[in-house]
Scaffold this motif. Structure first.
Motif, mmCIF file in Angstrom:
data_model
loop_
_atom_site.group_PDB
_atom_site.id
_atom_site.type_symbol
_atom_site.label_atom_id
_atom_site.label_comp_id
_atom_site.label_asym_id
_atom_site.label_seq_id
_atom_site.Cartn_x
_atom_site.Cartn_y
_atom_site.Cartn_z
ATOM 1 N N MET D 1 38.024 47.583 37.045
ATOM 2 C CA MET D 1 37.233 46.643 37.834
ATOM 3 C C MET D 1 36.891 45.432 36.965
ATOM 4 S SD MET D 1 37.035 49.862 38.958
ATOM 5 C CE MET D 1 35.758 50.779 38.141
ATOM 6 N N MET D 3 34.143 42.560 36.011
ATOM 7 C CA MET D 3 32.723 42.264 36.106
ATOM 8 C C MET D 3 32.601 40.782 36.428
ATOM 9 S SD MET D 3 29.709 43.657 33.609
ATOM 10 C CE MET D 3 30.297 42.846 32.125
ATOM 11 N N LEU D 56 30.798 44.441 40.429
ATOM 12 C CA LEU D 56 32.148 44.867 40.060
ATOM 13 C C LEU D 56 33.074 44.577 41.230
ATOM 14 C CD1 LEU D 56 31.529 48.343 38.361
ATOM 15 C CD2 LEU D 56 31.668 46.080 37.298
ATOM 16 N N MET D 57 34.209 43.949 40.918
ATOM 17 C CA MET D 57 35.187 43.592 41.940
ATOM 18 C C MET D 57 36.470 44.386 41.710
ATOM 19 S SD MET D 57 36.924 39.844 42.770
ATOM 20 C CE MET D 57 37.697 39.717 41.139
ATOM 21 N N VAL D 58 36.989 44.981 42.767
ATOM 22 C CA VAL D 58 38.326 45.566 42.689
ATOM 23 C C VAL D 58 39.308 44.586 43.329
ATOM 24 C CG1 VAL D 58 37.642 47.980 42.601
ATOM 25 C CG2 VAL D 58 37.962 46.896 44.820
ATOM 26 N N THR D 59 40.534 44.590 42.828
ATOM 27 C CA THR D 59 41.536 43.644 43.316
ATOM 28 C C THR D 59 42.788 44.396 43.769
ATOM 29 O OG1 THR D 59 42.459 43.351 41.112
ATOM 30 C CG2 THR D 59 40.725 41.814 41.762
ATOM 31 N N GLY D 76 40.339 41.190 47.291
ATOM 32 C CA GLY D 76 39.222 41.153 46.343
ATOM 33 C C GLY D 76 37.968 41.660 47.031
ATOM 34 N N VAL D 79 32.371 46.045 45.009
ATOM 35 C CA VAL D 79 32.094 47.449 45.333
ATOM 36 C C VAL D 79 30.869 48.022 44.620
ATOM 37 C CG1 VAL D 79 34.492 47.959 45.895
ATOM 38 C CG2 VAL D 79 33.703 48.262 43.538
#
Lengths: 88, 88, 88, 88, 88
Positions: D1, D3, D56-59, D76, D79
């Motif tokens: 993830m 930041m 926190l970003m998931v891609t 994007g 989460v």
């Protein structure tokens, strides 16, 4: 595919089962003159690359598409040895 | 796989259920001399890495291919502890 | 898609079966003025690009979505020849 | 993830149906000291992040693996909210 | 999603069938002030973006998740027009 040079190997005894039995090579991206770039990866070898040899690495979901690595949690796989680069 | 060093941990109470129960580690990419590079990620740990230890991280869809993370919305998972790097 | 220029070709006899029969081209990313950037890839050609020609490359799982490359372990495929770029 | 820090929001009325109903936040990557880096993304928020907050970003394909974003064309997704970073 | 600006268009007559019928736009990443960055992509347009307009681009497997691009070998799709950016 990324063109990379083998610069070392990794020893890991504590790892997920998926990674067991694979040789883990430390590789460095190279440019068209085969000079090293500041990008490093650890990849599973499927073609028997030796020290300082140049290979092609697939990444992401493609790294799980070889017979040896299918559905394993591997995201870098060496799939070819580069024997010659012809520039124009 | 990316070779990374554990440099910290993250506390998050407001998060999707998928992330509950996982230790979230702050990691930094390292080069072949294990020097830190300016790339930071937050990864889920599956092998019990401690402070300053070096590990291998898988990213993207591969991060969801461990028993612990299957089908969860996680895109960075630590899958091995690096005990030794042999250079050439 | 990435806009790339063909700068060479790769010879590889030791490689996974998936890669057999494909022409492997060394390509370089270009900017909007078609100047080379410091990003190099090796891609499979499906449209017959020649030396110094500009093409579009798809990467990742998309590279496996052409009739020729379906389900093969290829993560860079040239899918179009760029004949003209119109800027604004 | 990754930041990231929330630095703004996006207004878009002309967009694919898949994106309707989501808050689109402009986020910036941060390093371990929470200093902004020169990487910007637009992400869908699923945890209620406010201005200047860290998340926190998931891609990639992982961004489509939350209940809210499943199978939508979103790459994007925020989460988790980061409440504390402990360094070593 | 990446925030990008339309800076041109591409003409390609030699291309895979999957790409036929799509307008191929040359786009450039922008930062939060909408200043151009040195990242260029070619993307398929699904929302009718004009010259110099700002849009959101999805990449990777997500680019194949719109009605128009489903299962095609496309890895960059414009899915929204950005009308306003509110900073904090």
């Amino acid at each position: 595919m990324k063109m990379v040079k083998v610069i070392g190997s990794i020893t890991s005894t504590i790892k997920l089962d998926h990674l067991k039995g694979f040789k883990l090579l430390l590789v460095q991206s190279v440019d068209w003159k085969l000079n090293g770039r500041k990008e490093y990866f650890v990849a599973v070898d499927t073609v028997g690359l030796g020290e300082e040899e140049i290979g092609l690495m697939v990444t992401g979901s493609t790294a799980r598409r070889t017979d040896a690595t299918r559905d394993k949690n591997i995201d870098g796989t060496l799939v070819a040895k580069v024997e010659r680069v012809d520039l124009e």
